[in-house]
Design an enzyme around this catalytic site. Structure first.
Site, PDB file in Angstrom:
ATOM      1  N   LYS A  66       0.795  -1.229   0.000  1.00 35.85           N
ATOM      2  CA  LYS A  66       0.000   0.000   0.000  1.00 35.85           C
ATOM      3  C   LYS A  66       0.836   1.294   0.000  1.00 35.85           C
ATOM      4  CE  LYS A  66      -4.302  -1.699   2.022  1.00 35.85           C
ATOM      5  NZ  LYS A  66      -5.293  -1.543   3.105  1.00 35.85           N
ATOM      6  N   ASN A  87      -4.821   1.969  -1.676  1.00 35.49           N
ATOM      7  CA  ASN A  87      -5.359   0.601  -1.794  1.00 35.49           C
ATOM      8  C   ASN A  87      -6.071   0.392  -3.116  1.00 35.49           C
ATOM      9  OD1 ASN A  87      -7.775   1.971  -1.384  1.00 35.49           O
ATOM     10  ND2 ASN A  87      -8.675   0.266  -0.251  1.00 35.49           N
ATOM     11  N   ALA A 129      -6.061   1.130   8.663  1.00 41.30           N
ATOM     12  CA  ALA A 129      -7.513   1.351   8.647  1.00 41.30           C
ATOM     13  C   ALA A 129      -7.863   2.618   9.421  1.00 41.30           C
ATOM     14  CB  ALA A 129      -8.233   0.142   9.242  1.00 41.30           C
ATOM     15  N   GLY A 243     -18.280  -3.949  10.131  1.00 40.31           N
ATOM     16  CA  GLY A 243     -17.171  -3.783   9.184  1.00 40.31           C
ATOM     17  C   GLY A 243     -17.485  -4.308   7.795  1.00 40.31           C
TER      18      GLY A 243
HETATM   19  P1  NDP Z   1      -2.445  -2.370  11.231  1.00 44.80           P
HETATM   20  O1  NDP Z   1      -1.586  -3.534  11.590  1.00 44.80           O
HETATM   21  O2  NDP Z   1      -1.920  -1.305  10.336  1.00 44.80           O
HETATM   22  O3  NDP Z   1      -2.915  -1.641  12.603  1.00 44.80           O
HETATM   23  C1  NDP Z   1      -3.459  -2.386  13.659  1.00 44.80           C
HETATM   24  C2  NDP Z   1      -3.850  -1.438  14.771  1.00 44.80           C
HETATM   25  O4  NDP Z   1      -4.473  -2.229  15.806  1.00 44.80           O
HETATM   26  C3  NDP Z   1      -2.678  -0.724  15.438  1.00 44.80           C
HETATM   27  O5  NDP Z   1      -3.071   0.586  15.792  1.00 44.80           O
HETATM   28  C4  NDP Z   1      -2.434  -1.574  16.710  1.00 44.80           C
HETATM   29  O6  NDP Z   1      -1.875  -0.814  17.775  1.00 44.80           O
HETATM   30  C5  NDP Z   1      -3.841  -1.957  17.059  1.00 44.80           C
HETATM   31  N1  NDP Z   1      -3.928  -3.171  17.877  1.00 44.80           N
HETATM   32  C6  NDP Z   1      -3.623  -4.439  17.500  1.00 44.80           C
HETATM   33  N2  NDP Z   1      -3.860  -5.286  18.531  1.00 44.80           N
HETATM   34  C7  NDP Z   1      -4.303  -4.531  19.568  1.00 44.80           C
HETATM   35  C8  NDP Z   1      -4.728  -4.821  20.913  1.00 44.80           C
HETATM   36  N3  NDP Z   1      -4.744  -6.064  21.384  1.00 44.80           N
HETATM   37  N4  NDP Z   1      -5.143  -3.787  21.684  1.00 44.80           N
HETATM   38  C9  NDP Z   1      -5.144  -2.523  21.205  1.00 44.80           C
HETATM   39  N5  NDP Z   1      -4.764  -2.183  19.951  1.00 44.80           N
HETATM   40  C10 NDP Z   1      -4.352  -3.180  19.153  1.00 44.80           C
HETATM   41  O7  NDP Z   1      -3.782  -3.008  10.646  1.00 44.80           O
HETATM   42  P2  NDP Z   1      -4.870  -2.292   9.710  1.00 44.80           P
HETATM   43  O8  NDP Z   1      -5.138  -0.947  10.241  1.00 44.80           O
HETATM   44  O9  NDP Z   1      -4.497  -2.449   8.302  1.00 44.80           O
HETATM   45  O10 NDP Z   1      -6.141  -3.238   9.951  1.00 44.80           O
HETATM   46  C11 NDP Z   1      -6.828  -3.252  11.195  1.00 44.80           C
HETATM   47  C12 NDP Z   1      -8.090  -4.075  11.036  1.00 44.80           C
HETATM   48  O11 NDP Z   1      -8.966  -3.431  10.116  1.00 44.80           O
HETATM   49  C13 NDP Z   1      -7.851  -5.483  10.484  1.00 44.80           C
HETATM   50  O12 NDP Z   1      -8.513  -6.416  11.292  1.00 44.80           O
HETATM   51  C14 NDP Z   1      -8.483  -5.465   9.105  1.00 44.80           C
HETATM   52  O13 NDP Z   1      -9.100  -6.701   8.791  1.00 44.80           O
HETATM   53  C15 NDP Z   1      -9.540  -4.379   9.257  1.00 44.80           C
HETATM   54  N6  NDP Z   1      -9.844  -3.704   7.994  1.00 44.80           N
HETATM   55  C16 NDP Z   1     -11.150  -3.700   7.596  1.00 44.80           C
HETATM   56  C17 NDP Z   1     -11.511  -3.076   6.419  1.00 44.80           C
HETATM   57  C18 NDP Z   1     -12.941  -3.090   5.992  1.00 44.80           C
HETATM   58  O14 NDP Z   1     -13.220  -2.699   4.843  1.00 44.80           O
HETATM   59  N7  NDP Z   1     -13.874  -3.505   6.844  1.00 44.80           N
HETATM   60  C19 NDP Z   1     -10.510  -2.396   5.563  1.00 44.80           C
HETATM   61  C20 NDP Z   1      -9.162  -2.424   6.102  1.00 44.80           C
HETATM   62  C21 NDP Z   1      -8.860  -3.068   7.275  1.00 44.80           C
HETATM   63  P3  NDP Z   1      -0.306  -0.396  17.783  1.00 44.80           P
HETATM   64  O15 NDP Z   1      -0.162   0.752  16.828  1.00 44.80           O
HETATM   65  O16 NDP Z   1      -0.094  -0.022  19.206  1.00 44.80           O
HETATM   66  O17 NDP Z   1       0.445  -1.634  17.342  1.00 44.80           O
END
Ligand code: NDP
Length: 277
Positions: A66, A87, A129, A243
């Site tokens: 991306k 994307n 996201a 979602g």
């Molecule tokens: P990233 O890996 O870029 O970011 C993940 C985020 O989640 C980070 O901010 C991370 O925090 C946080 N996180 C992960 N685990 C925990 C936890 N246990 N407690 C608190 N915070 C947590 O992933 P994406 O942003 O790309 O994707 C996130 C979700 O969004 C995925 O599940 C994906 O499937 C979904 N998604 C859905 C879409 C849709 O169209 N419905 C489109 C795109 C994504 P930290 O920064 O501290 O690591």
């Protein structure tokens, strides 16, 4: 004048988006195909040039491409430029234009229950996201955005982007304790990966009693669509948004950008529901 055609055979990985796109193309009688190709990071430039050479109208790209894909494009749409990730690529008159439809899909989905203009948002997460949702909501005239994230530096980067490049005001909460959603919040969004299949019982570290009936609670997790957060929110009388709606709408926005057509989201949602249940 002779015309040249070439046929390619390729291995296709499982991807629910292909089934969703095929179903909606068939529904609208659109003579188009959506292909899923595995592309290694070293081959990304060749793949992009290949799409242009083969006359594609565009393509989606997922992780890990991306950000890297940007160097192979001619232009970025304004929100993709602020988000810093693409994307969806649109190929028009031989030019490659980078878009980000994740946040647009979220806002389209949100508009079915609330207008983002003037609203106070709390967004959990600061990954791809969350960035897309926060920037697009800010460009849709959200008033304030509170980013709640466990890694403070990542959260601060997003807050800085919103404050520098959009009209909204953003602040950071470092998420190192159970979070109480402020009573003035209008829209609550889980943009973390917490709750994604198979970890369906995982809960966000928030006090569910701080969710009020006046709030819209949205989740990015498409599978399962009914997450723990949404169940907790519905039990407290909140309006909920799953979602799957965001996923369907980001696809609808992409098809509109590629073809100009407004396609039927219900067909896409039904196909996804069959795949995810
Ligand atoms: P990233 O890996 O870029 O970011 C993940 C985020 O989640 C980070 O901010 C991370 O925090 C946080 N996180 C992960 N685990 C925990 C936890 N246990 N407690 C608190 N915070 C947590 O992933 P994406 O942003 O790309 O994707 C996130 C979700 O969004 C995925 O599940 C994906 O499937 C979904 N998604 C859905 C879409 C849709 O169209 N419905 C489109 C795109 C994504 P930290 O920064 O501290 O690591």
């Amino acid at each position: 004048m002779s015309s040249l055609t070439a046929s390619f055979a390729m291995p296709a990985a499982e991807n629910p988006t292909v089934a969703v796109m095929d179903a909606v193309f068939a529904h609208h009688g659109l003579n188009a195909r959506y292909l899923n190709c595995e592309v290694t990071p070293e081959s990304l430039g060749d793949a992009v040039r290949g799409a242009l050479a083969m006359g594609f109208v565009g393509f989606n790209c997922s992780l890990p491409h991306k950000v890297k894909v940007i160097e192979f494009l001619d232009e970025l749409a304004p929100s993709a430029s602020i988000i810093g990730a693409v994307n969806c690529v649109v190929i028009k008159d031989g030019r490659l234009i980078g878009e980000n439809t994740d946040g647009k899909g979220f806002v389209e989905s949100l508009r079915t229950v609330a207008d983002p203009a003037g609203k106070h948002f709390v967004i959990f997460g600061a990954g791809g996201a969350a960035r897309a949702i926060a920037v697009e909501s800010a460009l849709a005239s959200a008033s304030t955005i509170t980013i709640v994230n466990t890694t403070a530096s990542r959260g601060q980067d997003l807050v800085d982007r919103i404050n520098a490049d959009t009209p909204a005001t953003a602040t950071l909460v470092h998420w190192d304790d159970t979070f109480e959603v402020p009573t003035t919040t209008d829209i609550v969004v889980n943009a973390t990966s917490v709750g994604l299949f198979p970890d369906v019982d995982a809960r966000l570290n928030i006090d569910p009693n701080s969710l009020l009936p006046s709030m819209v609670v949205a989740d990015v997790i498409p599978n399962p669509p009914r997450t723990r957060l949404l169940a907790d929110a519905a039990a407290r009388g909140c309006t909920t948004l799953d979602g799957m709606g965001m996923l369907v709408n980001q696809g609808r926005v992409a098809i509109k950008l590629w073809t100009g057509l407004n396609v039927d989201g219900q067909i896409m949602r039904r196909t996804l529901e069959e795949l995810f249940t």
